[in-house]
Each structure stands twice: as C-alpha cells, then as structure tokens.
Motif scaffolding. Structure first.
Motif, PDB file in Angstrom:
ATOM      1  N   GLN A   1      17.786  17.779 -13.350  1.00  0.00           N
ATOM      2  CA  GLN A   1      18.932  18.648 -13.091  1.00  0.00           C
ATOM      3  C   GLN A   1      20.076  17.797 -12.573  1.00  0.00           C
ATOM      4  OE1 GLN A   1      18.175  22.046 -10.620  1.00  0.00           O
ATOM      5  NE2 GLN A   1      16.343  22.688 -11.750  1.00  0.00           N
ATOM      6  N   ALA A   2      21.109  17.711 -13.402  1.00  0.00           N
ATOM      7  CA  ALA A   2      22.268  16.859 -13.053  1.00  0.00           C
ATOM      8  C   ALA A   2      21.792  15.437 -12.785  1.00  0.00           C
ATOM      9  CB  ALA A   2      23.020  17.447 -11.868  1.00  0.00           C
ATOM     10  N   ASP A   3      22.080  14.930 -11.602  1.00  0.00           N
ATOM     11  CA  ASP A   3      21.694  13.549 -11.263  1.00  0.00           C
ATOM     12  C   ASP A   3      20.361  13.471 -10.536  1.00  0.00           C
ATOM     13  OD1 ASP A   3      24.061  12.616 -12.350  1.00  0.00           O
ATOM     14  OD2 ASP A   3      25.148  12.795 -10.442  1.00  0.00           O
ATOM     15  N   PHE A   4      19.643  14.587 -10.427  1.00  0.00           N
ATOM     16  CA  PHE A   4      18.424  14.622  -9.640  1.00  0.00           C
ATOM     17  C   PHE A   4      17.218  14.911 -10.510  1.00  0.00           C
ATOM     18  CE2 PHE A   4      21.958  16.334  -7.080  1.00  0.00           C
ATOM     19  CZ  PHE A   4      22.063  15.330  -6.133  1.00  0.00           C
ATOM     20  N   LYS A   5      16.081  14.362 -10.075  1.00  0.00           N
ATOM     21  CA  LYS A   5      14.804  14.608 -10.747  1.00  0.00           C
ATOM     22  C   LYS A   5      13.894  15.330  -9.757  1.00  0.00           C
ATOM     23  CE  LYS A   5      15.171  10.421 -13.565  1.00  0.00           C
ATOM     24  NZ  LYS A   5      14.581   9.109 -13.885  1.00  0.00           N
ATOM     25  N   PHE A   6      13.602  16.595 -10.033  1.00  0.00           N
ATOM     26  CA  PHE A   6      12.807  17.415  -9.132  1.00  0.00           C
ATOM     27  C   PHE A   6      11.343  17.365  -9.552  1.00  0.00           C
ATOM     28  CE2 PHE A   6      17.079  19.152  -8.881  1.00  0.00           C
ATOM     29  CZ  PHE A   6      17.251  19.304  -7.521  1.00  0.00           C
ATOM     30  N   VAL A   7      10.479  17.161  -8.561  1.00  0.00           N
ATOM     31  CA  VAL A   7       9.037  17.081  -8.812  1.00  0.00           C
ATOM     32  C   VAL A   7       8.364  18.086  -7.882  1.00  0.00           C
ATOM     33  CG1 VAL A   7       6.998  15.624  -8.855  1.00  0.00           C
ATOM     34  CG2 VAL A   7       9.234  14.636  -9.409  1.00  0.00           C
ATOM     35  N   ASP A   8       7.798  19.144  -8.475  1.00  0.00           N
ATOM     36  CA  ASP A   8       7.090  20.169  -7.708  1.00  0.00           C
ATOM     37  C   ASP A   8       5.607  19.816  -7.704  1.00  0.00           C
ATOM     38  OD1 ASP A   8       6.290  22.377  -6.381  1.00  0.00           O
ATOM     39  OD2 ASP A   8       7.146  23.849  -7.778  1.00  0.00           O
TER      40      ASP A   8
ATOM     41  N   LYS B   1       2.786   9.882  -9.971  1.00  0.00           N
ATOM     42  CA  LYS B   1       2.147   9.622 -11.257  1.00  0.00           C
ATOM     43  C   LYS B   1       1.572  10.909 -11.858  1.00  0.00           C
ATOM     44  CE  LYS B   1      -1.182   6.529 -13.467  1.00  0.00           C
ATOM     45  NZ  LYS B   1      -2.198   5.472 -13.249  1.00  0.00           N
ATOM     46  N   GLY B   2       1.921  11.163 -13.112  1.00  0.00           N
ATOM     47  CA  GLY B   2       1.376  12.309 -13.853  1.00  0.00           C
ATOM     48  C   GLY B   2       2.011  13.637 -13.512  1.00  0.00           C
ATOM     49  N   LYS B   3       3.029  13.678 -12.652  1.00  0.00           N
ATOM     50  CA  LYS B   3       3.660  14.938 -12.272  1.00  0.00           C
ATOM     51  C   LYS B   3       4.788  15.287 -13.241  1.00  0.00           C
ATOM     52  CE  LYS B   3       1.235  15.384  -8.478  1.00  0.00           C
ATOM     53  NZ  LYS B   3       0.452  14.145  -8.534  1.00  0.00           N
ATOM     54  N   LYS B   4       5.006  16.583 -13.377  1.00  0.00           N
ATOM     55  CA  LYS B   4       6.065  17.079 -14.244  1.00  0.00           C
ATOM     56  C   LYS B   4       7.413  16.890 -13.551  1.00  0.00           C
ATOM     57  CE  LYS B   4       7.632  21.210 -16.711  1.00  0.00           C
ATOM     58  NZ  LYS B   4       7.368  22.653 -16.979  1.00  0.00           N
TER      59      LYS B   4
ATOM     60  N   ILE C   1       0.836  -1.210   0.000  1.00  0.00           N
ATOM     61  CA  ILE C   1       0.000   0.000   0.000  1.00  0.00           C
ATOM     62  C   ILE C   1       0.870   1.260   0.000  1.00  0.00           C
ATOM     63  CG2 ILE C   1      -1.649   1.322   1.375  1.00  0.00           C
ATOM     64  CD1 ILE C   1      -2.833  -1.343   2.308  1.00  0.00           C
ATOM     65  N   ASP C   2       1.969   1.230   0.727  1.00  0.00           N
ATOM     66  CA  ASP C   2       2.864   2.390   0.756  1.00  0.00           C
ATOM     67  C   ASP C   2       3.493   2.634  -0.613  1.00  0.00           C
ATOM     68  OD1 ASP C   2       2.307   2.747   3.404  1.00  0.00           O
ATOM     69  OD2 ASP C   2       4.042   1.624   4.121  1.00  0.00           O
ATOM     70  N   PHE C   3       3.866   1.564  -1.303  1.00  0.00           N
ATOM     71  CA  PHE C   3       4.398   1.732  -2.661  1.00  0.00           C
ATOM     72  C   PHE C   3       3.338   2.321  -3.589  1.00  0.00           C
ATOM     73  CE2 PHE C   3       8.161  -0.996  -1.934  1.00  0.00           C
ATOM     74  CZ  PHE C   3       9.081  -0.233  -2.614  1.00  0.00           C
ATOM     75  N   TYR C   4       2.115   1.862  -3.414  1.00  0.00           N
ATOM     76  CA  TYR C   4       1.028   2.380  -4.245  1.00  0.00           C
ATOM     77  C   TYR C   4       0.803   3.872  -3.963  1.00  0.00           C
ATOM     78  CZ  TYR C   4      -3.650   3.041  -6.164  1.00  0.00           C
ATOM     79  OH  TYR C   4      -4.733   3.516  -6.874  1.00  0.00           O
ATOM     80  N   SER C   5       0.849   4.270  -2.697  1.00  0.00           N
ATOM     81  CA  SER C   5       0.683   5.671  -2.332  1.00  0.00           C
ATOM     82  C   SER C   5       1.794   6.520  -2.928  1.00  0.00           C
ATOM     83  CB  SER C   5       0.684   5.820  -0.803  1.00  0.00           C
ATOM     84  OG  SER C   5      -0.372   5.086  -0.228  1.00  0.00           O
ATOM     85  N   LEU C   6       3.031   6.026  -2.880  1.00  0.00           N
ATOM     86  CA  LEU C   6       4.146   6.746  -3.474  1.00  0.00           C
ATOM     87  C   LEU C   6       3.958   6.903  -4.981  1.00  0.00           C
ATOM     88  CD1 LEU C   6       7.007   7.959  -3.372  1.00  0.00           C
ATOM     89  CD2 LEU C   6       7.901   5.636  -3.540  1.00  0.00           C
ATOM     90  N   ASN C   7       3.536   5.830  -5.633  1.00  0.00           N
ATOM     91  CA  ASN C   7       3.313   5.896  -7.074  1.00  0.00           C
ATOM     92  C   ASN C   7       2.198   6.884  -7.425  1.00  0.00           C
ATOM     93  OD1 ASN C   7       3.748   4.724  -9.846  1.00  0.00           O
ATOM     94  ND2 ASN C   7       1.604   4.168  -9.572  1.00  0.00           N
ATOM     95  N   SER C   8       1.169   6.980  -6.553  1.00  0.00           N
ATOM     96  CA  SER C   8       0.069   7.922  -6.788  1.00  0.00           C
ATOM     97  C   SER C   8       0.555   9.365  -6.713  1.00  0.00           C
ATOM     98  CB  SER C   8      -1.037   7.692  -5.751  1.00  0.00           C
ATOM     99  OG  SER C   8      -1.542   6.372  -5.851  1.00  0.00           O
ATOM    100  N   VAL C   9       1.512   9.629  -5.810  1.00  0.00           N
ATOM    101  CA  VAL C   9       2.042  10.993  -5.681  1.00  0.00           C
ATOM    102  C   VAL C   9       2.856  11.379  -6.912  1.00  0.00           C
ATOM    103  CG1 VAL C   9       3.603  12.442  -4.341  1.00  0.00           C
ATOM    104  CG2 VAL C   9       2.025  10.918  -3.175  1.00  0.00           C
TER     105      VAL C   9
END
Length: 609
Positions: free
Chosen positions: A134-141, A127-130, A117-125
């Motif tokens: 930047q360098a080695d990081f992926k920023f999600v606002d 999913k669909g975000k821009k 369930i925790d993995f599913y919740s993380l995927n829901s957050v």
C-alpha cells in the motif's frame, strides 16, 4: 595497538559528552527531530573527530651539527664485528595490552553473534508471510503474539489482537517510523553498542535514541488521529505484550509513562534551541587538548647557511680533491699519484663508465690509508654522477684522517669516514665500505639503590615492680571531709613517687628517636648520592645510545643487543627500588611494633596504679 586504545578512549569520551548534553539539557524538550539529528551527529563525531588532527608548525633555529655526523640520505646500513655477551634473566610479564585486546575481541564477537541471531529471528518472522503493498508501505499481518513493529518499509502486526481504532493508532505510529527511516537509527545505535560494548554510556545512548524515536512517532501519529485519549489507551494496552523483535521499531516500549507525558506536554519555547550549541565549546576544548600536533621545523634558509658553513669549515681544515662527472681518466691518474706522493694514500680507480656526452655514470674508488684501513666508494647510475670529494684532514688527536664526501644534494652534503655505509637514492647507487670495525662504546652500569640502615634497638626499660608505690584508697563515705583531705594528700604523694619512674621511659623514647634520626640522616645522604648517580647513569645512557646509533645504526643487531642490556639494567634498577620500598615497609612495621609495646607497657602500669 596503542593507537587503537587511544582511539577507543577518545571516542568513548565524545559519546559520553553528547549523551550527558542530551540527558541534562535536551531530553525534556519537545524538539524531537532536532534531538534525533543531534544524537546521530554525536555518534558520527565520536568516530570522525579522533582522526582529525590539526598540525601546528613551530619554526626554530637550526642547531649546527658537525659535518662528520650529518644524516645520510634515504637509506643507511651499518655493520660491525663487535659483539657482547648479555646475560638476561628470564621473567614472566603479563602483556596487558594483549589481554585487553583479547577481552575486547571476545565481547565484540559475542555481540556480533547476537546481532546475527536477531537478524535471523527477524527473517523467520517475515519468511513465507503474505505481504500487502500500500503506497510506500508493505503490510504483513501475522498470527504470532508479537508486538507490532516496522522494519524499513515493512509494517508487521497481528490484526486479530486489536480493535479497528486501536489498529489505526498502531499503523499510524509505525508509518511514521517507516516513512522517516527510523530503522537506520536503530541499526546504527546497535552497531555502536557492538563496537563499544564495554562502555555503559553507549547502552544508555542507544536507549536515548530509541526513546526519542518513539517520541517522534507518537507526536506525528497523535496529530493524525482525532481521539488523542484513545491513542494513549492503545499505548497502555500494548504494554501487556512482552515479546518483540530486536533491531526493529516496535510499538511496545518500556517507557509508556514518559511517552504519555511527552504527548501532553506543551511545545518548548524556540529560544531553548541554544542548548544544542552548548556542546560546541566542549568539542573545541577536546580539539585543543588532544587533536593538535606540534611539529618543529628548522628555518630553511638558516639551515642551508649553517650546513654550507659547516662544510666550508671542514674543507678549510684540510685538502679537498673533488671528482666531478667531467673528470677525465688522466685527471684521475694524476690524482692517484698526488695522493700517494703527498699523503702516502693509495687511490685505486676502476669500473669507469661514461655516457655519450663523456660524463661519468659509474666509478669505483678504493682508498688504502697509512694505517692499512681500506675504504671504498662505488657509484652507479643511468645519468651523470653527482660530485664526490676526498678530504685529507686531521683527527682530534692530530693524526691524519681521510674522508670521502658524496654531494648527493647541495643542501645535504654527506661526509663518510670510518664506517660501513650503503647510500641509495632514486637516481644513483652509492656504496661505501670500510674494512675496519669501529670501537664499541662501553655500556654504563646502573648504580645500586641504597638500603635503609638496620641495627639492634635498645631493650625496653626494666622496672622493679616491688618498688612501685601503691595508690591510696578513697574513703567510702563521700561526706567524710577529713578522710577526703587525707586521700588528696596521699594522692599527691603517690603521683610524686610515680614521677620517679618516668625518666626511664622518657630516656628509652629519646634513645629510639636518636637512633632513628641517625639512620634517617645516613639514608638521606645515601639517597642523595644515589640520585646523583642515577642522573649520571641516564646521561651516560643517552650518550651511549647516540654513540651506538652513530657507529652501528638504529636497525643493527648491535644496537638491539645493547638496548636489551640497557633494559636489563633498568629492570635490575626497578628490583632495587622494590627492595628499597620493602625495607622501608619493614622499618615502618618495626616502628609500629615498638609503639605497640610502649602502649602495652603504659597500659600495664595504669592497671597496677
């Protein structure tokens, strides 16, 4: 199942060892990276070390064994026509191993579902975000009111909730988590919490890992930010967020005070690194106590000498007729005639096959003895057969005995007498049959436990209250010296008259003590006899089991039946012991009742006086 429980206990013990070492020695030190690897090493050690077993070989002198009972190589099959009726009382017994396994499985399944369930919740957050690379990081606002967190190379935050300086502090903190792959530590600790969900130490261990990761991120991020106080204010502000995503490194933690304290703490002295080695002696003790397996092996040279001497001794006691791979058909006929004329033993030879070198590769020997018993050896192979021998000797009672010896190996000769045996190896098949069923041993009977003797107790002494003296009355005036002198004289007379009633009570107590002493003496003698009988019973059972194994084999149904009978006898013995314990409790209860009656009697006398 027992092995699983032992593994769980050992692993839980090692987890507790590393946690307490960290808690008492390392948690206040600023060696955060070293502590990270120490905690991870503790989890790995708790899983690996229980499988590491050091084998210690102890060489012992071999015990000479009669050749008649030498082990038959590779595979034994024993049969018999013996049967016995075993009446087994059905009883309900709780399989606690199975209950424990079911409870563990239920807990494991529940926490696995929560993990999913925790993995599913993380995927829901996510999913669909821009995603901004930047360098080695992926920023999600994101727009949700969730505490900032990192998950591998993803860094998730809500920029609208923070000022520019606060957001800088947060991102620097999460970059440390992502760059040092702290998510792996979080997932590993979570997996161990699922495996050891029943162990509270494991949950504390996980908390220690997460706390140490925050110390690492704070320590590195604070060095990159010019205003250290602003970073600490940001920590305090983030505590207002009560929503976070599991299985991630989130900026909000319920240990802000500890984090601020560690940020301002001076660097620990290097000599404190010795604390990491404090766990090594404990691990050494664990290996010495639980991970050493001692194996006793017989000295090979002496063993070979013993076996060969035993075989030679057997041969000296009787006549040996050997059949080798080179034995001709005519020699086999002569052997049959000689056995018939000299020992009245019929030897029938059939199924003779030879290879291109005229060596025996198949033969069937059927021996008919004087008493009518039939014994058969059948050997088949693609190669030349091993040697076998027919031994004519005498049993312990002086009667003639015919034995078949198959020399499958020089070091391990096999002697077969009156039993049904099948011997197989990689190169040849040897089948030995005996038509006569062996005589089964008698099953020992467990002795009955003694019962504590019981007999009527003597009645309480009857006292004539009319003859009981009345106590004197003290004078009302405390200054009346004449009155008090008379009172003291009357009291002395009263006590002297009261002593006349004491012999009845003393006599009653002595009667009780004498009766109980006699009972205890009788019971003690019965218990001594019972213990001797139990020792003899255990000895007889050991001998009985050996006889059963020799005659029928450990895998036979007959052995299984007799073992069930033995288990039934032992259960009956346990019932006897429980009854004995019950009788003793009843005896103690009776004695307490007697003491209670005596106290009541004394209390009534005191009231009357």
């Amino acid at each position: 199942m027992e092995a699983l429980f032992i593994f769980i206990v050992k692993s839980s013990g090692l987890i507790a060892l590393f946690y307490f070492a960290y808690f008492f020695l390392l948690r206040k030190e600023t060696f955060f990276n070293s502590s990270r690897w120490f905690l991870l090493a503790g989890l790995i050690t708790s899983v690996v070390l229980p499988f590491v077993v050091y084998t210690k070989v102890v060489w012992i002198d071999p015990v000479p064994e009669p050749v008649d009972y030498a082990p038959i190589a590779n595979y034994h099959h024993y049969t018999s026509g013996y049967g016995s009726q075993i009446v087994e009382e059905e009883s309900f017994e709780i399989n606690w191993n199975l209950v424990s396994l079911v409870v563990y499985t239920i807990g494991f399944a529940a926490f696995m579902i929560k993990f999913g369930i925790d993995f599913y919740s993380l995927n829901s957050v996510l999913k669909g975000k821009k995603v901004e690379q930047q360098a080695d990081f992926k920023f999600v606002d994101i727009e949700e009111n969730i505490a900032p967190f990192s998950y591998f190379d993803y860094i998730v935050y809500n920029s609208s909730m923070y000022s520019a300086s606060e957001l800088e502090s947060i991102l620097e903190h999460e970059k440390v988590h992502s760059d040092q792959h702290h998510t792996i530590d979080v997932i590993i600790s979570r997996i161990f919490c699922i495996l050891f969900w029943f162990n509270p130490i494991m949950w504390l261990y996980k908390k220690a890992i997460l706390q140490n990761l925050e110390f690492i991120a704070d320590n590195v991020a604070a060095k990159k930010i010019s205003d250290k106080k602003a970073y600490q204010y940001t920590l305090l502000k983030i505590t207002t967020h009560d929503t976070c995503v599991a299985i991630t490194n989130h900026f909000y933690q319920s240990l802000i005070k500890k984090r601020i304290v560690m940020l301002n703490k001076s660097q620990s002295k290097k000599w404190n690194y010795w604390k990491y080695s404090a766990v090594i002696p404990a691990l050494g003790a664990f290996v010495l106590l639980f991970q050493i397996k001692t194996i006793a092996q017989e000295k090979k040279e002496l063993k070979e000498k013993t076996e060969k001497a035993a075989l030679a001794s057997k041969k000296q006691d009787g006549e040996v007729y050997k059949i080798t791979k080179s034995t001709t058909d005519q020699e086999l006929k002569d052997l049959s005639a000689k056995l018939k004329s000299e020992h009245n033993v019929d030897l029938q030879v059939s199924n003779i096959k030879r290879n291109s070198d005229n060596e025996l590769i198949s033969i069937k020997l059927k021996v008919v003895k004087e008493n009518g018993k039939v014994q058969i050896i059948e050997m088949n192979s693609t190669k030349a057969l091993k040697d076998c021998s027919i031994v004519i000797g005498k049993d312990e009672d002086g009667t003639k005995a015919v034995s078949l010896i198959t020399d499958d190996q020089i070091d391990h000769p096999v002697l077969i007498q009156t039993r049904d045996v099948i011997v197989k190896d990689n190169e040849s098949d040897v089948v030995v049959e005996d038509r006569a069923a062996p005589v089964p041993p008698v099953v020992p009977v467990a002795p009955a436990a003694p019962v504590f003797p019981a007999s009527p107790m003597p009645p309480m002494p009857a006292i004539d209250m009319s003859k009981m003296p009345k106590p004197p009355v003290p004078p009302k005036n405390s200054n009346d010296k004449v009155g008090w002198a008379k009172f003291e004289k009357d009291m002395a007379d009263f006590e002297m008259r009261m002593e006349a009633f004491q012999p009845d009570l003393a006599n009653y107590e002595k009667q009780i003590e004498d009766i109980m002493a006699q009972r205890e003496a009788i019971f003690q003698k019965q218990m001594e006899k019972y213990e001797v009988a139990m020792d003899k019973f255990n000895f007889d059972m050991d001998k009985f089991n050996q006889d059963i194994q020799i005659k029928y084999g450990r895998d036979s149904k007959e052995y299984e039946k007799n073992m069930k009978q033995y288990e039934y006898d032992m259960r009956q013995h346990e019932l006897n012991m429980k009854q004995h314990e019950k009788d003793m409790k009843q005896f103690e209860k009776d004695m307490k009742q007697r003491e209670k009656e005596l106290k009541k009697w004394e209390k009534e006398n005191n009231k009357r006086s």
